[in-house]
Design a protein around this motif. Structure first.
Motif, PDB file in Angstrom:
ATOM      1  N   THR A 283       0.899  -1.167   0.000  1.00 57.14           N
ATOM      2  CA  THR A 283       0.000   0.000   0.000  1.00 57.14           C
ATOM      3  C   THR A 283       0.930   1.207   0.000  1.00 57.14           C
ATOM      4  O   THR A 283       1.633   1.451   0.989  1.00 57.14           O
ATOM      5  CB  THR A 283      -0.884   0.019   1.274  1.00 57.14           C
ATOM      6  OG1 THR A 283      -1.455  -1.281   1.480  1.00 57.14           O
ATOM      7  CG2 THR A 283      -1.978   1.060   1.164  1.00 57.14           C
TER       8      THR A 283
ATOM      9  N   ASP B 268      -5.178   9.847   3.507  1.00 57.90           N
ATOM     10  CA  ASP B 268      -6.556   9.534   3.106  1.00 57.90           C
ATOM     11  C   ASP B 268      -7.346  10.787   2.717  1.00 57.90           C
ATOM     12  O   ASP B 268      -8.193  10.748   1.823  1.00 57.90           O
ATOM     13  CB  ASP B 268      -7.296   8.851   4.262  1.00 57.90           C
ATOM     14  CG  ASP B 268      -6.680   7.509   4.623  1.00 57.90           C
ATOM     15  OD1 ASP B 268      -6.087   6.867   3.738  1.00 57.90           O
ATOM     16  OD2 ASP B 268      -6.785   7.115   5.799  1.00 57.90           O
TER      17      ASP B 268
ATOM     18  N   ARG C  87      -4.566 -10.844   4.328  1.00 58.40           N
ATOM     19  CA  ARG C  87      -4.549 -10.030   5.556  1.00 58.40           C
ATOM     20  C   ARG C  87      -5.832  -9.227   5.601  1.00 58.40           C
ATOM     21  O   ARG C  87      -6.063  -8.376   4.768  1.00 58.40           O
ATOM     22  CB  ARG C  87      -3.342  -9.086   5.527  1.00 58.40           C
ATOM     23  CG  ARG C  87      -3.190  -8.216   6.761  1.00 58.40           C
ATOM     24  CD  ARG C  87      -2.949  -6.740   6.420  1.00 58.40           C
ATOM     25  NE  ARG C  87      -4.080  -6.117   5.750  1.00 58.40           N
ATOM     26  CZ  ARG C  87      -4.038  -4.896   5.204  1.00 58.40           C
ATOM     27  NH1 ARG C  87      -2.930  -4.200   5.217  1.00 58.40           N
ATOM     28  NH2 ARG C  87      -5.116  -4.377   4.615  1.00 58.40           N
TER      29      ARG C  87
HETATM   30  O1  LIG Z   1      -4.776  -1.598   4.924  1.00 55.52           O
HETATM   31  C1  LIG Z   1      -3.859  -1.028   4.332  1.00 55.52           C
HETATM   32  O2  LIG Z   1      -3.001  -1.645   3.683  1.00 55.52           O
HETATM   33  C2  LIG Z   1      -3.758   0.454   4.398  1.00 55.52           C
HETATM   34  C3  LIG Z   1      -4.861   1.056   5.185  1.00 55.52           C
HETATM   35  C4  LIG Z   1      -5.276   2.395   4.728  1.00 55.52           C
HETATM   36  O3  LIG Z   1      -4.788   2.940   3.784  1.00 55.52           O
HETATM   37  C5  LIG Z   1      -6.350   3.068   5.493  1.00 55.52           C
HETATM   38  O4  LIG Z   1      -6.993   2.469   6.364  1.00 55.52           O
HETATM   39  O5  LIG Z   1      -6.564   4.264   5.237  1.00 55.52           O
END
Ligand SMILES: O=C(O)CCC(=O)C(=O)O
Length: 264
Positions: free
Chosen positions: A119, A124, A221
């Protein structure tokens, strides 16, 4: 720690660092129930973004995670977690507001194996249709998470950069760190790596830089994240992944897809 409430110390920690870890928030039985519900969403091939025709994401994105938005709308077990009043009260307290509504929940299921992708480092807030910053997420570990299967990592204090440009998740080399002048991505950053058992969770501010490595195990995951909007934030008219029915530009979030989850 098996703490479900926060006080001044945690508020200050979150305000300073842009994240907060709460291990063992849910019991093993509770989290097993959520895990089964998420497995069902995958089995049923739940569409990724409810009510959005363009909701199917591309292959690279799906190698980062299978993201399914607004599960609370049609999976009562998920709704129990997404609307959990203790969680919402923590969100309200650490974001220092009177009331929070849900923006949306989303399963973030990172596939395992060779195909799995990291990721990218991102914030966000650039993806959200909100005028002000201050919304935040809870990220619930549904499996034990460690570097090997892609636990989340944060850069403490990075929310203080404010809202930067969105990053194309799944695109090789894309990173919010490139927007920070003078940062050497390989050497300058000192992330906090959030390894924890299933049932633990973190909160992160919408501007906090975060990342997860690829999942090098052979099991997916699984995580459920819930996004909370404080009452001082208004809708800016852009596309709302939670559902824009009842929203007015320049007004706080309201309407059937944004119920109030905690009031002080
Ligand atoms: O779960 C992920 O790999 C990243 C989580 C994420 O970007 C989020 O929860 O904003």
């Amino acid at each position: 720690m098996n703490q479900k409430k926060v006080g001044e110390k945690e508020v200050q920690f979150f305000q300073e660092n842009g994240y907060l870890k709460m291990p063992h928030f849910f019991s093993k039985d509770e989290i097993a129930e959520l895990g089964q519900a998420l497995d069902k969403t995958v089995e049923e091939k739940r569409s990724r973004i409810l009510g959005d025709d363009g909701g199917e994401t591309d292959e690279d994105y799906n190698r980062v995670f299978n993201q399914m938005v607004n599960l609370w709308v049609d999976y009562p077990v998920v709704q129990k977690f997404s609307f959990d009043p203790r969680l919402a009260e923590v969100a309200r307290t650490i974001s220092q507001c009177k009331q929070v509504v849900i923006y949306h929940d989303h399963a973030l299921i990172k596939p395992g194996g060779e195909e799995s992708k990291e990721t990218n480092w991102h914030q966000d807030a650039p993806y959200w249709p909100m005028e002000q910053i201050g919304a935040l997420s809870a990220w619930i570990a549904v499996d034990d998470v460690a570097i090997e299967n892609g636990c989340v990592q944060f850069i403490p204090g990075s929310h203080k950069y404010g809202r930067l440009d969105p990053v194309a998740l799944g695109t090789e080399g894309a990173s919010v760190l490139k927007d920070i002048e003078g940062t050497d991505i390989e050497n300058d950053i000192d992330p906090v790596i959030i390894e924890m058992e299933a049932g633990g969770l973190t909160f992160h501010h919408g501007c906090t830089f975060h990342y997860a490595s690829s999942n090098r195990t052979d099991k997916p995951r699984r995580a459920l994240a819930i996004i909370y909007i404080p009452d001082y934030i208004t809708y800016n008219g852009r596309w709302d992944a939670g559902g824009a029915e009842g929203l007015e530009v320049g007004k706080p979030f309201t309407g059937p897809r944004h119920p109030i989850l905690a009031t002080g």
